[in-house]
Structure formats: C-alpha cells, structure tokens
Design a protein around this motif. Sequence first.
Motif, PDB file in Angstrom:
ATOM      1  N   GLU A  44       0.859  -1.202   0.042  1.00  0.00           N
ATOM      2  CA  GLU A  44       0.026  -0.050  -0.013  1.00  0.00           C
ATOM      3  C   GLU A  44       0.914   1.246   0.047  1.00  0.00           C
ATOM      4  N   TYR A  69      -1.272   2.505  -5.643  1.00  0.00           N
ATOM      5  CA  TYR A  69      -1.800   1.622  -4.822  1.00  0.00           C
ATOM      6  C   TYR A  69      -2.055   2.282  -3.419  1.00  0.00           C
ATOM      7  N   GLY A  71      -2.620   3.986  -0.353  1.00  0.00           N
ATOM      8  CA  GLY A  71      -1.912   4.353   1.015  1.00  0.00           C
ATOM      9  C   GLY A  71      -1.029   5.590   0.710  1.00  0.00           C
TER      10      GLY A  71
END
Length: 131
Positions: A44, A69, A71
Amino acid sequence: GMSAVDVWLPKGNWMDFFTREIYEGGQSYHLQVPMERIPVFVKEGGIVPMLLQGETNDQSFEELELLCYAGDGEYRIYDETGYMDVSMKVTGDCAKIELKPQDGFITKRIRVKALGASVYDIEHPHEIEIL
C-alpha cells in the motif's frame, strides 16, 4: 497449468499486481499461480510507473501510466532528461495524488490509476495532461 508457490509478505497490506487481491502482511501464503508468471505484490502506498503497452524503454517517454496503490507514499520518476516527484495521501477511501515535474521532465501525458481507492483527486501543473 498452475504452480504452487509459498510467499511471505512483510508487515503491511499488499496487493497482487495481476489479480488485485489484497493480502495482509506479516505472514506466509500458499498460492496457486499460472506457470507463465511469478507472484508480484505491491505494498500500500506503492507507485509504479509503466510504459504504455507495446512500448519499449527506447521510446520517447511522452506518455506514461502510473499505478497508485492506495496508501501514503512518494516516488521520484526519472525520464530521459529530468524527473517528477509523485506523492499520494489517503484519507478514508479518497486518495490525493500530486504530480510535481521538475525542469527537463519530458513526459507530458500521464494516465493515473488509483487502485484500492474509490475516489481520487489529482493535483498537477497545466503542462501535464491527465488521460
């Protein structure tokens, strides 16, 4: 055919690059994967630059795809003549992605995919076209 593979992932949340399945880190997994590929996981906050399909690394780098991704993460992308800083911050299901090209960065068209976030906002200078 399929092949059995044991994979250990460090702490954190990880996404399978190919299937988009999410795995919790800090443990091992016994997976069945197609024999023609290896398991690839992105943590993440990971930001993965990709050339568009069919291009090779000797292209002009005028277009690029960013896989973000969900995060908190940062990444510096280099092209043939410069670089661009990319940052991502997630609050709830919203990812804020910021693109900061530096002098000499020649990539001008970028496709951004925020994976794992249902809403995202992209801040970028006017000279960068978001596809």
